[in-house]
Every structure is written in structure tokens, then in C-alpha cells.
Design a protein around this motif. Structure first.
Motif, mmCIF file in Angstrom:
data_model
loop_
_atom_site.group_PDB
_atom_site.id
_atom_site.type_symbol
_atom_site.label_atom_id
_atom_site.label_comp_id
_atom_site.label_asym_id
_atom_site.label_seq_id
_atom_site.Cartn_x
_atom_site.Cartn_y
_atom_site.Cartn_z
ATOM 1 N N GLY A 154 0.366 -0.932 -0.327
ATOM 2 C CA GLY A 154 -0.106 0.166 -0.093
ATOM 3 C C GLY A 154 0.654 0.792 -0.130
ATOM 4 N N ALA A 155 1.789 1.290 0.932
ATOM 5 C CA ALA A 155 3.105 2.081 0.912
ATOM 6 C C ALA A 155 3.444 3.070 -0.410
ATOM 7 C CB ALA A 155 3.066 2.334 2.204
ATOM 8 N N PHE A 156 3.693 2.351 -1.201
ATOM 9 C CA PHE A 156 4.498 2.440 -2.107
ATOM 10 C C PHE A 156 3.410 2.073 -3.810
ATOM 11 C CE2 PHE A 156 8.821 2.793 -0.719
ATOM 12 C CZ PHE A 156 8.737 2.161 0.146
ATOM 13 N N LYS B 237 11.040 4.801 2.179
ATOM 14 C CA LYS B 237 9.770 5.078 3.156
ATOM 15 C C LYS B 237 9.729 4.907 4.732
ATOM 16 C CE LYS B 237 6.244 6.707 0.096
ATOM 17 N NZ LYS B 237 4.492 6.565 -0.243
ATOM 18 N N VAL B 238 8.859 5.226 4.954
ATOM 19 C CA VAL B 238 8.967 4.718 6.446
ATOM 20 C C VAL B 238 8.258 3.994 6.638
ATOM 21 C CG1 VAL B 238 8.958 5.155 8.758
ATOM 22 C CG2 VAL B 238 10.482 6.614 7.834
ATOM 23 N N ILE C 42 10.106 -5.074 -2.565
ATOM 24 C CA ILE C 42 11.020 -3.845 -1.302
ATOM 25 C C ILE C 42 11.543 -5.297 -0.555
ATOM 26 C CG2 ILE C 42 9.662 -3.377 0.590
ATOM 27 C CD1 ILE C 42 6.727 -3.324 -1.252
ATOM 28 N N LEU C 43 12.904 -3.483 0.168
ATOM 29 C CA LEU C 43 13.305 -4.560 0.882
ATOM 30 C C LEU C 43 12.998 -4.080 2.512
ATOM 31 C CD1 LEU C 43 16.783 -3.853 -1.397
ATOM 32 C CD2 LEU C 43 15.213 -6.195 -0.672
ATOM 33 N N LEU C 44 12.754 -4.408 3.333
ATOM 34 C CA LEU C 44 13.102 -3.847 4.585
ATOM 35 C C LEU C 44 14.004 -3.745 5.712
ATOM 36 C CD1 LEU C 44 9.605 -5.489 5.346
ATOM 37 C CD2 LEU C 44 9.137 -2.929 4.427
#
Lengths: 462, 329
Positions: free
Chosen positions: A164-166, A180-181, A218-220
């Protein structure tokens, strides 16, 4: 000297007597004054140094600035290595083909065929980038399809938050990494371990031969690991070190990506960095520092020193916020000069007291001594003294010290003192000065050895 | 003068103490227990042993064994203690001689279907697996294994990947041993799938992607307690798998490792394990009632039989065959 036979005038005795005292006076006052001046000067210098912030601060501030610069470089290194890792999915043909193959499949649940190599590669890489905690790859065109995941522990509340964030941004980035956070939803089905926000780097992946879009990588990052790297791991080891400074990594939107406590992540930098400029620092400058007074977090308003450093490869900043005079309490800084000033005053004052006391006594002597003969009772008291006592008294009148009297009469100093004490009582005087005055009034002083030992009790009257 | 000296000495002493006071022992544990369980244990263990800084890596047994293999080959083992549910791995490691003998003083209270007389590994938990089902999709809890072949479970049942999950690996071994490969084929014919990790299949069931799966006791019950629409039921023949703990030979943190094993087997450790909705290995620690667990004695009675040594030999071939079936069209 006058002609022999003439009783020496009191003024003569007076002048010789007092001249000795005067010399003595000069000696006792000169040294303290010089010390007092030195003390005042040092106090003044210290005050100037403290106020202008030149003296002991400067080294500490330089040191802190160097550390800040080092941390910025280190943070930049971590960020760059994570981005390089994401780039592997472009540059490594096998990985690129793997993701492409995954995107072609219609299997939505059992993705283990692609997941195994994806996961093995990333878990291997997690050794070189220990801040990497989790990774996901979403098929862009099939929302029903399960993403590829690095670990087998990640659950869908995290995937969904990450995707959702990206979702919208990633498409527009043309394959460049974006940071992003990600805040996680409160109602998590997992333990509290996941509540802290995650720092994510996302990248749209394209199939290199054709340029078609495959999906979203996505890398966390583990925010605590990154924070430790950025703020320094000694925070954990040394429990006694006061955690009074704040170090934060701020992105180009003015959001904190990492800080000592995970509670700082995702907050606007202006909340934590006093005087943080709205548009960020002027990117022309590599680094700098300034002082600013502000209340931050739940701490009362005070002066802070802010050090900022731009990251070498990214338009981000590493800021360290230090309470002003952080190596010591501000009050104590001014205490030492103050103490020196007080010491100077005290020194001068005690000496001056003695000076005035002597002066006063001499004034009295000056006024009284030549004119007042001994009264009848006084004369009687004088008569009551023994030979020895009288000898001592006459020597006293010439301003001789106890030691000198003792050596002259062949006595011990203590014996002289004892005689004097008895004498004071007998003559009804308080102290040496009064006794000297008495003796001078009695005309007892003999200034030189050639002169008569004692004069008649009657005061000389010309 | 003396006052000044005393002050100076006091200052030096206070500055020096932090350096000396914080000489901590380290401990690295690789475990397949999920965060809920290992997190609670770590907290209690560190409280009891403030001198030990415990770190852990939580992942499926497959990942853990791969990591250990890599560390061994590269010459440096980082891990001190391993605790998973994949029993064959422990027999294999014992065979290779890489485990440290340690008979914990608490070991005498352990009651378990497996037992190593050399004490190179000790079971620390009696894990069970049952059928985890989504309560919005399945109205009657399954009672028999054959229920899974019914229409309610068509295209909606999954078993975790045995290459990743230790419990899944042993479960597949047990099912094959007791119900035959035939049963697996029938499951596949009913649309059963292979999932990823043991935590993930339960998560998938809760989310509705699956109607049911073979689920680990504490993972399922923990989710139920957090409000997920899940149910947990044991078929007649139960999957009962002890989770052994072992120390690696040559670990530099031997005393910390031994203390951890003692803690796991102690009444305190076992109580934490029991309170996390699984079965303790000690009989003097009670289970949590009313959540769907059965008493350890009953579990052992109903347990499917398995020869762990044989399973150790056949592990890879079982994984390969299972994967092939579950991915076949």
C-alpha cells in the motif's frame, strides 16, 4: 642623633620605631595584592572564554562534528548497499529471469518454486547487509498472487502495509529506488515485535531484455539495527552514559528515517531537531553547526548545539543534537571564575583589615604618645615590673620582635613571650601595640645599643 | 587534603565501574519457535540471568539447518544452541558428532517419546499439530483424517513446505508412515496445496486464502486468542512431535548455553511454554485448559508412530516426493 646626654626625643624613637613597623607593613601587603590581581585576571579570562564558547568547548565540538560526519558516511554506506542489493535484480540475469518467470505463472498460492531461490539469495545477502530484515516481491499484474518473501515468518499485515505504501509511487519512478517509512496497522495479529515502523526501499523491477514491468521489489530494514549503526552501538553497552543527545537520519522530505529510539522514526524532523529549516538545510553546504534554543520532546526549553552533515550519495542529512555545554553543567562553568573572584576579595579584605588595624594603632600612637605622661597608677605598675621585664619592655618599644629580644637578652623566645604575657597583665594593657605605646610614653625605648638602657620613668619634657 | 584525595578516588571509582560491571556472556540461539514463544522465554531468561545477553534467530528448521551448514563449512559456528521440532536433524547431527553432551539437572523430570541416552539433545516441548480451520468456511470441526478429503476442503487445504518447516517435515513423515502416500495423493486430488512456513499457512487460513491447514498448536491458539476466525481440532490419530534442544560442541559460551537448557527444562521455563498454548515436556507442569489442547498422556497415546532414525535416512526423498505430488497438475 642629638648630643649625648640629651634624652632622645620621643619623635626620634617614634620615627625609628614606626619605620620598622611601616617596613613590615609594606612587606605583608605587597604579596597578597599581587596574588589577588592574578586571581581577578584568571577569572576574567575564564569568563570570557566560557561566554564566547572558545575555550574548552571547541575541541569537543570539533570531535562531535567529526563523529557526526563519520556516522553520516556509515549510514550512507548502509543505504547504498541496500540499493545495490535491489539493483542485483536488474543486473543479475538469473535473478531477473526468475522474477520474470514468476510473473508469467498463474499459480497464486504455491509459489515455492520461485520463492526458494529468491529467499536463498536474500538470506545470503543479509549476511553482508545485516540491517536487511525482510524482502518482498509482488507481481504487478496479479493482486491475488502471493508475493515472494525472504523469510517464512512474514505475515500479510506487513505485506499489505508495504504494498500500500508504494503502490502509486513505484510506477512513476522508472526503476529508481525510493525510500519510505512504513507504519504498521495497530491491530497486529503478531506480537508487539512488529509495531515499530519499518524503513523500506522499493524498486520497480523490469525485465531487462524487453523493458516490460514485472513487479515491485520491497526491501525492509530493521529500524533498530540501522539506528544502532547510525547512533553508535555504545548506547547499549554503556548503561551509565546519559543518552542526552539525539542523532537522526532525515530524508529529503524532512522525515526521520532512523534515530536512537524507534519512537523517532517517521516523525517530522522539526519535532526533534531544534531549528530544523522547513525545506531542509541548504544543500549547497556539506555540513555545519548552529545553536538554537527550543523545547524538544518533553524536555524544557534550553540551548542546543545542532551538527548537521549531508550524506555523500543521497540528499539526506544526519543531525546530531547536543545540549549546549553537554560535557558539563552550565552552572559549574561559571562557578570557577566566581570562586576566584571571591577568593581575591577575601584575600584583599583580610589583609586590609590587618592593615587598617595597624594603621589605627599607629594613629593613636602618633597622637598620644609624645604628650601623655604616665599617670600615677601607671607609673606604679611600671615600677612593679622586674628588671628583666623592664629590659624586655624597652626592647619591645624599639619595635624588636620576640626573637630579637630573646637573642639580645640571651633568653628563649618562649620565655620572652611568657614575660610579655605577665607584663600585659601587670601593666593592664591588651596587647603588644598597647604595651609598646606604654613604653614609649614612659620614654623607655632605646634605639641603639650605645644609648642608655632605660630612661627615667618621667617622660622627657623639653 | 585527604578530603580531596577521597573525592578524587570516588570519582575514579564511579567512572571505572561501568567498564567492569558490564562483562556480559553472550548466547546465540537458532530456533524454529515463533516470536510469541521465544520472545517470552528470552525475557524471562534474561531477567533470571542478567549477565547473559541472549540473541536468537527465528526461522523454519530448513532455513536454520542451511545456515548452520554454511557456518560449519566456512569454519566458524556462530550459533550456540539449536531448538527446533525437526527430530531427524538432531539424530543426524548426533551421528556427525557435532553436539555437546549435557545432562541437565532438570532432565530427570522430562517425560518424552524420544530419549537420547547420551544427552546430546533433550526434548524441551511436546509439540502437537492439528487441523486449523477457518470458522467462517468450515462449520463442523474435522474428526478424522479422511474428513479432509471431503468437498468442504476442496482446493482449500494446505500443508506447509517440509523443506522449510520442521513440523511439516515430520508430519508428512508420520502421515506417510501411518496413512501411506496414497493419502497424500488423495489430498492432492482434492486440490490440496503446499504452503510456505508453518506460521504462514495458519496466517493464510485466518485470512481466508485457505479453508484449513495442518497447523501448529501454539501458533493457531495464539491467533485465536488475538481474535482470528480460526478453530483448532485434533483428528483421532494425532501428530505429536517433541522439540529437542541441543548445544553445539566447541561453543565458546558453554556455560550460558547450559544455563539456557536448564532454564528451558525448569519448571519456570516449562510453565512459560505451557502458557503459550503448547504441551510442556514435564508432567509436573499443567497445560492450559479450555483452548483445545489435550493432556500429554492422551496425546502420546493417540500419537502416530514413527521411526525417527529411518526418517533421518529418508528425509530428503520424502521432501522431494511430497513436493512433486503437491506441485503436480
Amino acid at each position: 642623633m642629638d648630643a649625648p646626654g640629651t634624652p632622645p626625643s620621643p619623635s626620634t624613637f617614634l620615627s625609628t620605631g614606626t619605620s620598622r613597623i611601616v617596613t613590615h607593613k609594606k612587606k605583608t601587603l605587597a604579596l597578597p595584592r599581587w596574588i589577588a590581581v592574578l586571581l581577578y585576571l584568571s577569572a576574567a579570562l575564564l569568563l570570557v572564554a566560557r561566554i564566547s564558547g572558545i575555550l574548552p568547548h571547541s575541541q569537543t565540538v570539533e570531535y562531535a562534528t567529526r563523529i557526526n560526519a563519520d556516522r553520516a558516511r556509515y549510514a550512507d554506506g548502509i543505504i547504498s548497499s541496500v540499493e545495490a542489493l535491489s539493483y542485483q535484480f536488474y543486473i543479475n540475469k538469473d535473478l531477473n529471469a526468475l522474477l520474470y518467470d514468476f510473473s508469467l505463472s498463474s499459480e497464486t498460492y504455491d509459489v515455492s518454486k520461485w520463492n526458494m531461490p529468491f529467499s536463498s539469495f536474500l538470506e545470503g545477502m543479509a549476511n553482508t547487509v545485516p540491517e536487511l530484515e525482510e524482502a518482498l516481491f509482488f507481481d504487478f499484474y496479479n493482486a491475488q498472487k502471493r508475493p515472494l518473501t525472504m523469510t517464512d515468518s512474514i505475515t500479510r499485515d506487513i505485506w499489505n502495509a508495504a504494498r500500500g505504501a508504494f503502490e502509486t509511487e513505484a510506477e512513476q519512478t522508472d526503476g529508481r529506488p525510493i525510500w519510505k517509512v512504513i507504519s504498521l496497522p495497530d491491530a497486529s495479529e503478531e506480537t508487539t515485535a512488529r509495531r515499530t515502523p519499518l524503513i523500506a526501499c522499493a524498486r520497480l523491477v523490469k525485465f531487462v531484455p524487453s523493458g516490460s514491468r514485472i513487479g515491485l521489489l520491497i526491501l525492509l530494514l530493521n529500524p533498530e539495527r540501522l539506528a544502532r549503526a547510525v547512533a553508535g552501538s555504545y548506547w547499549e553497552d554503556m548503561a551509565s552514559v546519559p543518552k542526552s543527545d539525539i542523532t537522526v537520519l532525515i530524508d529529503n522530505h524532512g522525515i526521520v528515517l532512523s534515530g536512537i529510539t524507534t519512537g523517532m522514526i517517521g516523525r517530522p524532523a522539526s519535532e526533534l531537531v531544534p531549528g530544523f529549516p522547513i525545506g531542509g538545510f541548504d544543500s549547497e553546504k556539506e555540513q555545519g553547526r548552529y545553536y538554537h534554543t527550543q523545547a524538544i520532546l518533553d524536555r524544557p526549553s534550553r540551548k542546543y548545539l545542532v551538527l548537521y552533515q549531508r550524506l555523500p550519495e543521497h540528499p539526506w542529512w544526519l543531525c546530531t543534537v547536543l545540549p549546549h555545554a553537554w560535557e558539563g553543567n552550565g552552572v559549574y562553568d561559571y562557578l570557577s571564575p566566581l570562586l576566584l573572584i571571591i577568593a581575591g576579595f577575601l584575600l584583599q579584605w583580610s589583609v586590609r583589615r590587618r592593615f587598617f588595624a595597624i594603621e589605627k594603632a599607629l594613629d593613636r600612637s602618633n597622637q598620644n604618645i609624645s604628650n601623655t605622661p604616665l599617670t600615677e597608677p601607671e607609673a606604679q605598675r611600671l615600677q612593679a615590673l622586674s628588671e628583666r621585664e623592664r629590659a624586655i619592655l624597652s626592647l619591645l618599644a624599639t619595635g624588636k620582635s620576640n626573637k630579637e629580644i630573646a637573642s639580645k637578652l640571651g633568653l628563649r623566645e618562649q620565655t620572652v613571650k611568657n614575660y610579655l604575657y605577665t607584663m600585659y597583665r601587670k601593666l593592664d594593657v591588651q596587647d603588644r601595640v598597647s604595651a609598646t605605646r606604654f613604653a614609649l610614653r614612659a620614654g623607655m625605648a632605646s634605639s641603639s645599643e650605645s644609648e642608655q638602657e632605660s630612661s627615667p620613668p618621667q617622660s622627657a619634657q623639653t | 587534603m585527604f578530603k580531596k584525595l577521597a573525592c578524587a578516588l570516588l570519582l575514579i571509582a564511579t567512572l571505572a565501574t561501568p567498564v567492569f560491571a558490564q562483562k556480559k556472556e553472550k548466547l546465540m540461539v537458532y530456533t524454529s519457535m515463533k516470536e510469541t514463544l521465544i520472545g517470552d522465554l528470552k525475557e524471562a531468561f534474561e531477567k533470571k540471568n542478567p549477565n547473559i545477553a541472549m540473541d536468537y534467530y527465528s526461522a523454519g528448521a530448513g532455513k536454520i539447518m542451511a545456515k548452520i551448514a554454511a557456518e560449519r563449512q566456512s569454519g566458524k559456528l556462530v550459533v550456540d544452541v539449536i531448538w527446533t521440532s525437526e527430530v531427524p536433524d538432531f539424530y543426524a547431527m548426533k551421528k556427525e558428532g557435532i553436539l555437546q553432551k549435557y545432562e541437565s539437572p532438570e532432565a530427570k523430570y522430562v517425560v518424552s517419546p524420544i530419549f537420547d541416552p547420551d544427552f546430546e539433545f533433550t526434548p524441551a516441548r511436546l509439540g502437537t499439530l492439528g487441523i486449523t480451520y477457518n470458522t467462517t468456511k468450515i462449520k463442523t470441526p474435522p474428526k478424522e483424517w479422511n474428513d479432509l478429503l471431503g468437498p468442504a476442503y476442496k482446493n482449500g487445504f494446505a500443508i506447509a513446505n517440509p523443506a522449510l518447516s520442521g513440523t511439516s517435515m515430520v508430519s508428512v513423515g508420520m502421515i506417510v508412515n501411518n496413512l501411506g502416500w496414497d493419502f497424500i495423493q488423495k489430498l492432492r486430488a482434492n486440490g490440496a496445496k503446499m504452503g510456505q512456513g508453518s506460521g504462514q499457512v495458519v496466517d493464510d487460513t485466518a485470512a481466508g486464502d485457505l479453508v484449513a491447514c495442518i497447523g501448529v498448536d501454539y501458533i493457531t491458539i495464539d491467533k485465536i486468542k488475538l481474535g482470528a476466525p480460526l478453530g483448532f481440532a485434533y483428528p483421532k490419530e494425532m501428530l505429536v512431535i517433541p522439540s529437542p534442544v541441543a548445544i553445539f560442541k566447541g561453543t565458546p559460551n558453554l556455560s550460558a548455553a547450559q544455563k539456557f537448557v536448564d532454564f528451558l527444562l525448569s519448571k519456570e521455563g516449562q510453565t512459560i511454554i505451557a502458557q503459550n498454548y503448547t504441551l510442556p515436556i514435564r508432567r509436573d507442569v499443567p497445560i492450559v485448559e479450555g483452548v483445545g489442547l489435550v493432556q500429554p498422556e492422551e496425546a502420546v497415546k493417540r500419537a502416530m508412530k514413527i521411526d525417527y532414525l529411518k526418517l533421518m535416512e529418508e528425509k530428503q526423498s520424502i521432501i522431494d516426493k511430497f513436493t512433486a505430488i503437491m506441485q503436480s497438475k
